[in-house]
Design an enzyme around this catalytic site. Sequence first.
Site, PDB file in Angstrom:
ATOM      1  N   PHE A   1     -32.373  55.888 -33.261  1.00  0.00           N
ATOM      2  CA  PHE A   1     -31.474  55.055 -34.072  1.00  0.00           C
ATOM      3  C   PHE A   1     -30.057  55.234 -33.553  1.00  0.00           C
ATOM      4  O   PHE A   1     -29.535  56.341 -33.482  1.00  0.00           O
ATOM      5  CB  PHE A   1     -31.571  55.419 -35.559  1.00  0.00           C
ATOM      6  CG  PHE A   1     -31.061  54.304 -36.418  1.00  0.00           C
ATOM      7  CD1 PHE A   1     -31.891  53.241 -36.766  1.00  0.00           C
ATOM      8  CD2 PHE A   1     -29.743  54.286 -36.843  1.00  0.00           C
ATOM      9  CE1 PHE A   1     -31.414  52.185 -37.535  1.00  0.00           C
ATOM     10  CE2 PHE A   1     -29.257  53.233 -37.612  1.00  0.00           C
ATOM     11  CZ  PHE A   1     -30.097  52.184 -37.952  1.00  0.00           C
TER      12      PHE A   1
ATOM     13  N   GLU B   1     -27.241  38.800 -29.879  1.00  0.00           N
ATOM     14  CA  GLU B   1     -27.795  39.727 -30.870  1.00  0.00           C
ATOM     15  C   GLU B   1     -27.426  41.155 -30.475  1.00  0.00           C
ATOM     16  O   GLU B   1     -27.235  41.454 -29.289  1.00  0.00           O
ATOM     17  CB  GLU B   1     -29.313  39.497 -30.840  1.00  0.00           C
ATOM     18  CG  GLU B   1     -30.228  39.944 -31.883  1.00  0.00           C
ATOM     19  CD  GLU B   1     -29.812  40.197 -33.305  1.00  0.00           C
ATOM     20  OE1 GLU B   1     -28.689  40.675 -33.547  1.00  0.00           O
ATOM     21  OE2 GLU B   1     -30.647  39.994 -34.172  1.00  0.00           O
ATOM     22  N   ASP B   2     -27.322  42.041 -31.461  1.00  0.00           N
ATOM     23  CA  ASP B   2     -26.996  43.431 -31.134  1.00  0.00           C
ATOM     24  C   ASP B   2     -28.199  44.158 -30.537  1.00  0.00           C
ATOM     25  O   ASP B   2     -28.098  44.779 -29.486  1.00  0.00           O
ATOM     26  CB  ASP B   2     -26.430  44.181 -32.353  1.00  0.00           C
ATOM     27  CG  ASP B   2     -27.360  44.191 -33.574  1.00  0.00           C
ATOM     28  OD1 ASP B   2     -28.404  43.507 -33.568  1.00  0.00           O
ATOM     29  OD2 ASP B   2     -27.031  44.895 -34.555  1.00  0.00           O
TER      30      ASP B   2
ATOM     31  N   ASP C   1     -35.352  45.069 -31.986  1.00  0.00           N
ATOM     32  CA  ASP C   1     -36.104  46.277 -32.350  1.00  0.00           C
ATOM     33  C   ASP C   1     -37.573  45.858 -32.512  1.00  0.00           C
ATOM     34  O   ASP C   1     -38.299  45.772 -31.528  1.00  0.00           O
ATOM     35  CB  ASP C   1     -35.464  46.836 -33.628  1.00  0.00           C
ATOM     36  CG  ASP C   1     -36.029  48.161 -34.068  1.00  0.00           C
ATOM     37  OD1 ASP C   1     -36.434  48.956 -33.215  1.00  0.00           O
ATOM     38  OD2 ASP C   1     -36.058  48.427 -35.290  1.00  0.00           O
TER      39      ASP C   1
ATOM     40  N   ARG D   1     -19.631  51.155 -37.186  1.00  0.00           N
ATOM     41  CA  ARG D   1     -19.572  49.972 -36.327  1.00  0.00           C
ATOM     42  C   ARG D   1     -18.384  50.031 -35.369  1.00  0.00           C
ATOM     43  O   ARG D   1     -18.417  49.453 -34.291  1.00  0.00           O
ATOM     44  CB  ARG D   1     -19.438  48.691 -37.181  1.00  0.00           C
ATOM     45  CG  ARG D   1     -20.641  48.366 -38.035  1.00  0.00           C
ATOM     46  CD  ARG D   1     -20.512  46.948 -38.577  1.00  0.00           C
ATOM     47  NE  ARG D   1     -21.431  46.677 -39.682  1.00  0.00           N
ATOM     48  CZ  ARG D   1     -22.694  46.267 -39.536  1.00  0.00           C
ATOM     49  NH1 ARG D   1     -23.201  46.092 -38.340  1.00  0.00           N
ATOM     50  NH2 ARG D   1     -23.449  46.039 -40.588  1.00  0.00           N
TER      51      ARG D   1
HETATM   52  P1  IMP Z   1     -35.777  43.732 -35.866  1.00  0.00           P
HETATM   53  O1  IMP Z   1     -36.133  42.610 -36.777  1.00  0.00           O
HETATM   54  O2  IMP Z   1     -36.615  44.953 -36.154  1.00  0.00           O
HETATM   55  O3  IMP Z   1     -35.782  43.394 -34.399  1.00  0.00           O
HETATM   56  O4  IMP Z   1     -34.343  44.178 -36.345  1.00  0.00           O
HETATM   57  C1  IMP Z   1     -33.206  43.999 -35.632  1.00  0.00           C
HETATM   58  C2  IMP Z   1     -32.029  44.431 -36.497  1.00  0.00           C
HETATM   59  O5  IMP Z   1     -32.228  45.740 -37.038  1.00  0.00           O
HETATM   60  C3  IMP Z   1     -30.789  44.537 -35.644  1.00  0.00           C
HETATM   61  O6  IMP Z   1     -30.092  43.320 -35.589  1.00  0.00           O
HETATM   62  C4  IMP Z   1     -30.028  45.658 -36.296  1.00  0.00           C
HETATM   63  O7  IMP Z   1     -29.181  45.159 -37.328  1.00  0.00           O
HETATM   64  C5  IMP Z   1     -31.084  46.564 -36.941  1.00  0.00           C
HETATM   65  N1  IMP Z   1     -31.396  47.729 -36.089  1.00  0.00           N
HETATM   66  C6  IMP Z   1     -32.537  47.985 -35.434  1.00  0.00           C
HETATM   67  N2  IMP Z   1     -32.479  49.139 -34.755  1.00  0.00           N
HETATM   68  C7  IMP Z   1     -31.236  49.641 -34.991  1.00  0.00           C
HETATM   69  C8  IMP Z   1     -30.550  50.829 -34.539  1.00  0.00           C
HETATM   70  O8  IMP Z   1     -31.034  51.683 -33.783  1.00  0.00           O
HETATM   71  N3  IMP Z   1     -29.285  50.977 -35.010  1.00  0.00           N
HETATM   72  C9  IMP Z   1     -28.678  50.083 -35.839  1.00  0.00           C
HETATM   73  N4  IMP Z   1     -29.277  48.958 -36.262  1.00  0.00           N
HETATM   74  C10 IMP Z   1     -30.556  48.737 -35.851  1.00  0.00           C
HETATM   75 MG    MG Z   2     -27.742  46.511 -39.176  1.00  0.00          MG
END
Ligand code: IMP
Ligand code: MG
Length: 181
Positions: free
Chosen positions: A156, A103-104, A107, A169
């Site tokens: 962010f 996963e990237d 959050d 990206r």
């Molecule tokens: P979560 O469900 O809030 O954990 O969301 C995770 C997803 O939100 C990641 O896979 C990203 O695609 C996006 N995301 C969350 N924070 C960032 C950020 O700082 N930059 C870019 N994408 C983010």
């Molecule tokens: Mg995204």
Amino acid sequence: MPMKTSSVLISRSQIADRVRELAMKITQDYSPRLKANESLLVVSVLKGSFVFAADLVRQLNLPCEIDFIEASSYGAGTQSSGDVKILKDLRGNMESRHVLVVEDIVDTGLTITRLLQLFKTRNPSSIRLCAFLHKPSRSEVPVTIDYLGFTIEDKFVVGYGLDVNERFRECPDLVVYQEAK
Ligand code: IMP
Ligand code: MG
């Protein structure tokens, strides 16, 4: 969407060093677990993890297969809804496979939690999570990250696969996103 590009948070060389360390650990952990005819199934969560996954698999000293899933929990805004849609599912089966989900960023944790719940219903032999980034200050559900690149503050970030509205990206460094005034 112009951006000031002066705010590199994690440079490409710091990233490369960390990816090498993670790959070494993953290789050590899985080498004894994979039987002679088995490979590690690496599941890259699109789109954000494509760069990280590509770098990581090339440093693994293990037989691998790679598959992709695309999930979306974000609408137009930047708040995770927790309502995860599968936009593109895996091509292959994960039953009785050792699976490493890549996963990237974790959050709120809602997206990956839903995905891991889904994957567990598919009966893999084992499942572990490798995340490039974690923002613990935003956590809404606890997530166990087995292999983590970096912990970051609540900023962010874009680059190294991560986007804002599909932009940046391709940036090789991880940068704090600031809209130009
Ligand atoms: P979560 O469900 O809030 O954990 O969301 C995770 C997803 O939100 C990641 O896979 C990203 O695609 C996006 N995301 C969350 N924070 C960032 C950020 O700082 N930059 C870019 N994408 C983010
Ligand atoms: Mg995204």
